[in-house]
Scaffold this motif. Structure first.
Motif, short mmCIF file in Angstrom:
data_model
loop_
_atom_site.label_atom_id
_atom_site.label_comp_id
_atom_site.label_asym_id
_atom_site.label_seq_id
_atom_site.Cartn_x
_atom_site.Cartn_y
_atom_site.Cartn_z
N GLY A 175 -6.23 28.58 -39.42
CA GLY A 175 -7.31 28.56 -38.44
C GLY A 175 -8.67 28.39 -39.10
N ALA A 176 -8.86 29.10 -40.21
CA ALA A 176 -10.12 28.99 -40.94
C ALA A 176 -10.27 27.61 -41.56
CB ALA A 176 -10.20 30.06 -42.01
N LEU A 177 -9.18 27.04 -42.01
CA LEU A 177 -9.22 25.69 -42.58
C LEU A 177 -9.62 24.67 -41.52
CD1 LEU A 177 -8.63 23.87 -45.04
CD2 LEU A 177 -6.27 23.73 -44.21
N TYR A 178 -9.04 24.79 -40.33
CA TYR A 178 -9.39 23.87 -39.24
C TYR A 178 -10.87 24.04 -38.85
CZ TYR A 178 -9.21 21.38 -34.82
OH TYR A 178 -9.46 20.50 -33.80
N ALA A 179 -11.34 25.27 -38.79
CA ALA A 179 -12.74 25.52 -38.46
C ALA A 179 -13.66 24.94 -39.53
CB ALA A 179 -12.99 27.01 -38.30
N ALA A 180 -13.27 25.06 -40.79
CA ALA A 180 -14.09 24.52 -41.88
C ALA A 180 -14.14 22.99 -41.82
CB ALA A 180 -13.55 24.98 -43.22
N ILE A 181 -13.02 22.36 -41.52
CA ILE A 181 -12.99 20.90 -41.40
C ILE A 181 -13.87 20.46 -40.23
CG2 ILE A 181 -11.52 18.92 -40.87
CD1 ILE A 181 -9.30 20.37 -42.42
N CYS A 182 -13.79 21.18 -39.11
CA CYS A 182 -14.65 20.86 -37.96
C CYS A 182 -16.12 21.02 -38.31
CB CYS A 182 -14.31 21.77 -36.78
SG CYS A 182 -12.75 21.39 -35.98
N ALA A 183 -16.46 22.07 -39.04
CA ALA A 183 -17.85 22.31 -39.42
C ALA A 183 -18.37 21.20 -40.34
CB ALA A 183 -17.98 23.66 -40.10
N VAL A 184 -17.54 20.76 -41.27
CA VAL A 184 -17.96 19.69 -42.18
C VAL A 184 -18.18 18.39 -41.40
CG1 VAL A 184 -17.15 18.21 -44.06
CG2 VAL A 184 -16.94 20.68 -44.24
N LEU A 185 -17.29 18.10 -40.46
CA LEU A 185 -17.48 16.88 -39.65
C LEU A 185 -18.71 16.96 -38.77
CD1 LEU A 185 -13.85 15.87 -38.61
CD2 LEU A 185 -15.39 14.71 -40.18
N VAL A 186 -18.99 18.14 -38.24
CA VAL A 186 -20.21 18.32 -37.43
C VAL A 186 -21.44 18.04 -38.29
CG1 VAL A 186 -21.64 20.05 -36.30
CG2 VAL A 186 -19.26 19.84 -35.68
N LEU A 187 -21.43 18.56 -39.50
CA LEU A 187 -22.57 18.33 -40.39
C LEU A 187 -22.69 16.86 -40.79
CD1 LEU A 187 -22.36 21.44 -42.71
CD2 LEU A 187 -24.06 20.97 -40.95
N LEU A 188 -21.58 16.21 -41.04
CA LEU A 188 -21.61 14.80 -41.44
C LEU A 188 -22.01 13.89 -40.29
CD1 LEU A 188 -18.45 14.52 -43.72
CD2 LEU A 188 -20.85 14.53 -44.41
N MET A 189 -21.55 14.22 -39.08
CA MET A 189 -21.86 13.36 -37.93
C MET A 189 -23.23 13.65 -37.34
SD MET A 189 -18.20 13.23 -35.96
CE MET A 189 -18.85 12.37 -34.55
N GLY A 190 -23.80 14.80 -37.64
CA GLY A 190 -25.09 15.14 -37.09
C GLY A 190 -25.01 15.53 -35.63
N VAL A 191 -23.93 16.14 -35.23
CA VAL A 191 -23.73 16.56 -33.84
C VAL A 191 -24.49 17.84 -33.60
CG1 VAL A 191 -22.04 17.28 -32.13
CG2 VAL A 191 -21.47 15.49 -33.77
#
Length: 68
Positions: free
Chosen positions: A50-66
């Motif tokens: 669960g923490a791994l999925y949340a971390a991947i989501c957070a990285v994509l949010v930062l990269l996409m600028g959402v």
């Protein structure tokens, strides 16, 4: 900021895009970590996943600028 994306007549907001994009990345990384035996060292494998999925989501949010 990314615009809404239409998928089969359904508009997906940027956060849904991030969640859908992170799923295949999570599955690949999870399979790799299982093969390497990293999950054997986790105290609670489900929490780790669960923490791994949340971390991947957070990285994509930062990269996409959402803006969430």
């Amino acid at each position: 900021m990314p615009a809404d994306f239409e998928l089969g007549g359904v508009y997906l907001p940027p956060i849904a895009q991030v969640l859908l994009l992170s799923l295949p990345l999570f599955l690949l990384l999870d399979a790799l970590l299982r093969r390497l035996g990293v999950l054997a060292f986790a105290w609670h494998p489900a929490l780790f996943q669960g923490a791994l999925y949340a971390a991947i989501c957070a990285v994509l949010v930062l990269l996409m600028g959402v803006s969430v």
